[in-house]
Design an enzyme around this catalytic site. Structure first.
Site, PDB file in Angstrom:
ATOM      1  N   GLY A 224       0.764  -1.237   0.000  1.00 27.29           N
ATOM      2  CA  GLY A 224       0.000   0.000   0.000  1.00 27.29           C
ATOM      3  C   GLY A 224       0.796   1.289   0.000  1.00 27.29           C
TER       4      GLY A 224
ATOM      5  N   TRP B 161       2.431   2.919  -2.399  1.00 25.63           N
ATOM      6  CA  TRP B 161       2.133   3.835  -3.501  1.00 25.63           C
ATOM      7  C   TRP B 161       0.717   4.379  -3.411  1.00 25.63           C
ATOM      8  CZ3 TRP B 161       4.600   2.738  -8.921  1.00 25.63           C
ATOM      9  CH2 TRP B 161       5.995   2.786  -8.802  1.00 25.63           C
TER      10      TRP B 161
ATOM     11  N   ASP C   6      -4.450  -5.790  -6.283  1.00 20.72           N
ATOM     12  CA  ASP C   6      -3.312  -6.691  -6.101  1.00 20.72           C
ATOM     13  C   ASP C   6      -3.851  -8.079  -5.814  1.00 20.72           C
ATOM     14  OD1 ASP C   6      -0.889  -8.044  -4.968  1.00 20.72           O
ATOM     15  OD2 ASP C   6      -0.057  -6.030  -5.083  1.00 20.72           O
TER      16      ASP C   6
ATOM     17  N   ASN D  18      -5.887 -11.296  -9.289  1.00 18.22           N
ATOM     18  CA  ASN D  18      -4.682 -11.414 -10.111  1.00 18.22           C
ATOM     19  C   ASN D  18      -4.915 -10.740 -11.460  1.00 18.22           C
ATOM     20  OD1 ASN D  18      -2.410 -12.162 -11.544  1.00 18.22           O
ATOM     21  ND2 ASN D  18      -2.425 -14.287 -10.818  1.00 18.22           N
TER      22      ASN D  18
ATOM     23  N   ASP E  38       3.853  -0.937  -9.744  1.00 16.56           N
ATOM     24  CA  ASP E  38       5.106  -1.412  -9.152  1.00 16.56           C
ATOM     25  C   ASP E  38       5.131  -2.942  -9.166  1.00 16.56           C
ATOM     26  OD1 ASP E  38       7.597  -0.841  -7.999  1.00 16.56           O
ATOM     27  OD2 ASP E  38       6.841  -1.182  -5.971  1.00 16.56           O
TER      28      ASP E  38
ATOM     29  N   LYS F 210       6.999  -0.112 -13.500  1.00 15.51           N
ATOM     30  CA  LYS F 210       8.291  -0.738 -13.228  1.00 15.51           C
ATOM     31  C   LYS F 210       8.663  -1.657 -14.383  1.00 15.51           C
ATOM     32  CE  LYS F 210       9.491  -2.516  -9.172  1.00 15.51           C
ATOM     33  NZ  LYS F 210       9.547  -3.423  -7.994  1.00 15.51           N
TER      34      LYS F 210
END
Length: 210
Positions: free
Chosen positions: A64, A66, A84, A100, A125, A165
């Site tokens: 959590g 970000w 997530d 997912n 991320d 990322k």
């Protein structure tokens, strides 16, 4: 476990507990959930892409850091939607969905939820569970980066931004080319808080084309 793997693990643990960012996390657990917070702060400080009133989607949000950072930047007039596959403790004013993103049904659910909302920024991320095999890890990481790009194509409004990322490697340049197709400006960022020997980088793409 081999001596080589054991030595590598011990080195990582030693670096981890000496890391100044990790120490700051332990001092500010109520506000900063992981060292990833500092990476986003570095990028935001240099680029100021998160603004008051924006709608932000956080992919791979747990634990959590970000989402917590973003919700303070967008303020009461903005919103943060996080997702997530792992659980995430609640954050005030953050909407969280557990699932997912690699699952087509869940991806479509998130897309449908967002399709009538004006999304300004997607931040991701996401990273795979590392196996230690460079090529496998790189390919899995690029696949996650591509999912974030796919979501941005589906739901970002014109002029919107994507922070994702990624990892240097064989497929990196090809992925960057894909990002250029969708965005007018693409910048590769290596935050000060990202470990120097890591292949990890962040791609900040802005000016979503329509």
């Amino acid at each position: 476990m081999s001596k080589k793997r054991s030595s590598s693990s011990n080195r990582w643990l030693n670096e981890h507990f000496k890391d100044k960012y990790v120490k700051q996390v332990h001092k500010n657990k109520s506000d900063i959930r992981s060292r990833a917070w500092f990476k986003l702060d570095d990028i935001q400080s240099s680029n100021n892409f998160l603004k008051v009133g924006m709608t932000v989607v956080d992919l791979g949000s747990s634990p959590g850091s970000w989402s917590g950072y973003a919700v303070k930047r967008v303020g009461k007039k903005g919103r943060v939607i996080a997702c997530d596959m792992r659980p995430m403790l609640p954050i005030k004013d953050v909407v969280f969905f557990q699932g997912n993103i690699k699952n087509k049904c869940f991806f479509n659910f998130i897309e449908t939820y967002l399709c009538h909302k004006k999304v300004h920024v997607i931040i991701s991320d996401m990273a795979p569970n590392m196996t230690g095999h460079y090529f496998i890890d790189h390919i899995q990481a690029i696949l996650l980066s591509k999912l974030a790009l796919k979501m941005s194509i589906k739901v970002l409004s014109k002029g919107g931004s994507l922070l994702v990322k990624s990892f240097y490697g064989q497929e990196f340049n090809s992925f960057i080319q894909d990002v250029h197709v969708t965005f007018s400006k693409v910048k590769i960022c290596k935050p000060n808080s990202s470990r120097a020997r890591s292949r990890e980088v962040y791609i900040l793409a802005s000016g979503r084309k329509m």
